[in-house]
Design a protein around this motif. Structure first.
Motif, PDB file in Angstrom:
ATOM      1  N   MET A  48       0.840  -1.184   0.000  1.00 26.35           N
ATOM      2  CA  MET A  48       0.000   0.000   0.000  1.00 26.35           C
ATOM      3  C   MET A  48       0.882   1.244   0.000  1.00 26.35           C
ATOM      4  N   ASN A  49       0.616   2.192  -0.893  1.00 26.88           N
ATOM      5  CA  ASN A  49       1.473   3.353  -1.051  1.00 26.88           C
ATOM      6  C   ASN A  49       0.776   4.614  -0.544  1.00 26.88           C
ATOM      7  N   PHE A  50       0.529   4.646   0.758  1.00 27.54           N
ATOM      8  CA  PHE A  50      -0.063   5.835   1.353  1.00 27.54           C
ATOM      9  C   PHE A  50       1.048   6.788   1.774  1.00 27.54           C
ATOM     10  N   LEU A  51       0.838   8.074   1.529  1.00 29.53           N
ATOM     11  CA  LEU A  51       1.895   9.055   1.710  1.00 29.53           C
ATOM     12  C   LEU A  51       2.331   9.226   3.148  1.00 29.53           C
ATOM     13  N   GLU A  52       1.445   8.934   4.122  1.00 28.43           N
ATOM     14  CA  GLU A  52       1.854   9.134   5.505  1.00 28.43           C
ATOM     15  C   GLU A  52       3.065   8.296   5.897  1.00 28.43           C
ATOM     16  N   LYS A  53       3.287   7.185   5.167  1.00 31.51           N
ATOM     17  CA  LYS A  53       4.429   6.323   5.479  1.00 31.51           C
ATOM     18  C   LYS A  53       5.770   6.990   5.147  1.00 31.51           C
ATOM     19  N   ARG A  54       5.727   8.123   4.480  1.00 30.85           N
ATOM     20  CA  ARG A  54       6.945   8.882   4.194  1.00 30.85           C
ATOM     21  C   ARG A  54       7.318   9.826   5.337  1.00 30.85           C
ATOM     22  N   ALA A  55       6.535   9.789   6.430  1.00 32.11           N
ATOM     23  CA  ALA A  55       6.770  10.679   7.568  1.00 32.11           C
ATOM     24  C   ALA A  55       7.073   9.867   8.810  1.00 32.11           C
ATOM     25  N   ALA A  56       7.848  10.464   9.706  1.00 31.33           N
ATOM     26  CA  ALA A  56       8.208   9.779  10.949  1.00 31.33           C
ATOM     27  C   ALA A  56       8.355  10.799  12.071  1.00 31.33           C
ATOM     28  N   ILE A  57       8.136  10.338  13.284  1.00 24.57           N
ATOM     29  CA  ILE A  57       8.413  11.154  14.469  1.00 24.57           C
ATOM     30  C   ILE A  57       9.863  10.912  14.865  1.00 24.57           C
ATOM     31  N   THR A  58      10.602  12.002  15.053  1.00 25.76           N
ATOM     32  CA  THR A  58      12.039  11.865  15.319  1.00 25.76           C
ATOM     33  C   THR A  58      12.467  12.451  16.662  1.00 25.76           C
ATOM     34  N   GLY A  59      11.633  13.247  17.276  1.00 23.89           N
ATOM     35  CA  GLY A  59      11.999  13.823  18.566  1.00 23.89           C
ATOM     36  C   GLY A  59      10.778  14.314  19.309  1.00 23.89           C
ATOM     37  N   ILE A  60      10.839  14.275  20.640  1.00 20.05           N
ATOM     38  CA  ILE A  60       9.734  14.740  21.471  1.00 20.05           C
ATOM     39  C   ILE A  60      10.296  15.563  22.631  1.00 20.05           C
ATOM     40  N   GLY A  61       9.495  16.492  23.102  1.00 20.10           N
ATOM     41  CA  GLY A  61       9.892  17.291  24.253  1.00 20.10           C
ATOM     42  C   GLY A  61       8.671  17.720  25.032  1.00 20.10           C
ATOM     43  N   MET A  62       8.818  17.847  26.339  1.00 24.97           N
ATOM     44  CA  MET A  62       7.723  18.301  27.184  1.00 24.97           C
ATOM     45  C   MET A  62       8.290  19.170  28.298  1.00 24.97           C
ATOM     46  N   SER A  63       7.635  20.281  28.537  1.00 24.26           N
ATOM     47  CA  SER A  63       8.036  21.132  29.647  1.00 24.26           C
ATOM     48  C   SER A  63       7.586  20.504  30.957  1.00 24.26           C
ATOM     49  N   SER A  64       8.076  21.020  32.054  1.00 25.50           N
ATOM     50  CA  SER A  64       7.488  20.646  33.333  1.00 25.50           C
ATOM     51  C   SER A  64       6.047  21.134  33.321  1.00 25.50           C
ATOM     52  N   VAL A  65       5.132  20.336  33.853  1.00 29.99           N
ATOM     53  CA  VAL A  65       3.722  20.701  33.856  1.00 29.99           C
ATOM     54  C   VAL A  65       3.273  20.912  35.295  1.00 29.99           C
ATOM     55  N   GLY A  66       2.225  21.680  35.457  1.00 27.21           N
ATOM     56  CA  GLY A  66       1.733  21.919  36.799  1.00 27.21           C
ATOM     57  C   GLY A  66       0.457  22.726  36.784  1.00 27.21           C
ATOM     58  N   ARG A  67      -0.059  22.949  37.973  1.00 27.72           N
ATOM     59  CA  ARG A  67      -1.241  23.783  38.141  1.00 27.72           C
ATOM     60  C   ARG A  67      -0.813  25.120  38.742  1.00 27.72           C
ATOM     61  N   LEU A  68      -1.418  26.177  38.214  1.00 27.72           N
ATOM     62  CA  LEU A  68      -1.150  27.525  38.722  1.00 27.72           C
ATOM     63  C   LEU A  68       0.349  27.838  38.728  1.00 27.72           C
ATOM     64  N   THR A  69       1.022  27.485  37.638  1.00 29.24           N
ATOM     65  CA  THR A  69       2.459  27.776  37.560  1.00 29.24           C
ATOM     66  C   THR A  69       2.724  29.264  37.363  1.00 29.24           C
ATOM     67  N   HIS A  70       1.754  29.946  36.734  1.00 33.14           N
ATOM     68  CA  HIS A  70       1.878  31.375  36.417  1.00 33.14           C
ATOM     69  C   HIS A  70       3.121  31.663  35.576  1.00 33.14           C
ATOM     70  N   ARG A  71       3.564  30.658  34.816  1.00 34.40           N
ATOM     71  CA  ARG A  71       4.612  30.854  33.827  1.00 34.40           C
ATOM     72  C   ARG A  71       3.966  31.196  32.491  1.00 34.40           C
ATOM     73  N   PRO A  72       4.540  32.088  31.733  1.00 33.47           N
ATOM     74  CA  PRO A  72       3.997  32.360  30.394  1.00 33.47           C
ATOM     75  C   PRO A  72       4.047  31.099  29.532  1.00 33.47           C
ATOM     76  N   ALA A  73       3.097  30.974  28.633  1.00 35.99           N
ATOM     77  CA  ALA A  73       3.061  29.810  27.748  1.00 35.99           C
ATOM     78  C   ALA A  73       4.340  29.689  26.940  1.00 35.99           C
TER      79      ALA A  73
END
Length: 394
Positions: free
Chosen positions: A1-26
């Motif tokens: 099957m030659n669907f175009l999505e197979k030409r794409a891949a995830i190569t890196g991920i990142g996440m900030s520290s998360v929390g409630r009421l951090t009052h940090r700018p986005a």
């Protein structure tokens, strides 16, 4: 099957520290997540030539989406050949899909996909990003059928699905509570999870205050402040990077039902069933090949519905699948192993994709699914859904 999505891949991920009421700018959260994703992929800032997000800048919804693509370009100093925000479509999965299309068609080589929010710090007693209310709110389309009935929140709308499912298939609160308790166990093994230090027992779950019957406090996900970045690369550019590429094996945003929460013909299904059914037409894999699932849990009832949509159990058997322990690490399909939005915090599906990648790269530590090679990721609830299969290339 030659669907175009197979030409794409995830190569890196990142996440900030998360929390409630951090009052940090986005933007502070975004910079943190962006730097981590670049390092994860082994890329430099100037390698990023594409940019997309969901849903774009949303000024009327406090903290829901304070940054658009132009804000991110300026803050990060990016020079892009392609950028686009995605306000509608395949729920929160839409920008991942659009990024895959961009690299598959040569519009960009490495696309940064981001989700940044400050829902916790921005909300007040009179303002909620997830509730349609207030004198300044214009009510139209499907809202006009729900708001007059006092159904202001997605908790109300999701409770309709839970009530109908209970009526049709005999699901109990203990059944969906089993998944809530399990995801809190997973969160305890995830250093990034918001509630990693707060165990949950079934008795506490059953005695929690009701939000919208039959959904209680612990059936609802948690608004937070934070950011997540996913880098989507052209597959030929991905194979020389730091980690084995995670190929986008298949994706779908099919919708065959009504564009409405309450007018779907079968309220024991959601748009997830449409999207996932089409997904399997794009691959030679089958549901039996899945090693791990990361599915949207804005409300706990979504989990059994997504599992059924992906075909891992028959329609009406999702609650039993959970009750029988099949979503545990030693079960048939470990599900939401990072704690999900119910216990790790609501990044509108991006946390799920982040966790799926962690599992496929073997970085899950005490919550790692052995030899995970194929993950199903589903985002969205009601009439919005995007489904994706991600496969590790060694």
């Amino acid at each position: 099957m030659n669907f175009l999505e197979k030409r794409a891949a995830i190569t890196g991920i990142g996440m900030s520290s998360v929390g409630r009421l951090t009052h940090r700018p986005a933007v502070s959260h975004l910079v943190e997540a962006f730097k981590e994703a670049l390092d994860d992929a082994g890329l430099e800032r100037d390698d990023i030539d594409g940019l997309t997000t969901y849903p774009g800048k949303a000024d009327k919804s406090p903290g829901m989406s304070p940054l658009g693509c132009l804000d991110a370009r300026e803050a990060l100093g990016l020079k892009t050949r392609w950028h686009s925000a995605v306000p509608e479509g395949a729920a929160q999965m839409a920008p991942i899909m659009v990024a895959a299309m961009a690299v598959a068609t040569g519009q960009a080589r490495h696309v940064m996909v981001f989700r940044a929010l400050t829902e916790s710090s921005s909300q007040t007693s009179g303002k909620r990003a997830s509730i349609a209310s207030g004198a300044d709110t214009h009510v139209d389309n499907w809202f006009s059928w729900l708001i007059p009935m006092g159904a202001f929140s997605a908790a109300n709308w999701s409770a309709m699905f839970a009530t109908r499912y209970m009526h049709e298939f005999g699901m109990t609160r203990e059944d969906i509570g089993t998944q809530c308790v399990l995801q809190r166990e997973y969160a305890a093994k995830n250093s990034r999870a918001l509630l990693k230090d707060k165990p949950l027992q079934m008795e506490e779950y059953l005695n929690a205050r009701m939000i919208s019957d039959p959904l209680c406090l612990y059936d609802c996900d948690i608004p937070i402040d934070g950011a997540c970045v996913i880098i989507v690369s052209a597959i030929d550019a991905a194979r020389d990077l730091r980690k084995p590429p995670l190929r986008i094996e298949a994706m779908s945003a099919a919708l065959t039902g009504r564009e409405s929460w309450d007018q779907r013909a079968d309220l024991t299904t959601m748009a997830s069933h449409d999207a996932a059914a089409e997904l399997w037409n794009h691959t030679d894999f089958t549901p039996a090949d899945l090693d791990v699932a990361a599915v949207y849990d804005g409300f706990s009832i979504f989990v059994p519905l997504w599992l059924e949509a992906f075909g891992v159990c028959p329609h009406g058997e999702g609650a039993r699948f959970i009750r029988d322990g099949q979503t545990r690490l030693d079960g048939k399909l470990p599900t939401n192993t990072g704690g999900g939005q119910l216990s790790a915090g609501r990044l509108h599906g991006f946390g799920h994709l982040h966790e799926a990648c962690i599992q496929l790269w073997g970085e899950g530590e005490d919550r790692q699914v052995p030899n995970a090679k194929l993950a199903a990721c589903g985002m969205g609830g009601g009439f919005l859904a995007g489904a994706m299969l991600i496969a590790r290339e060694d």
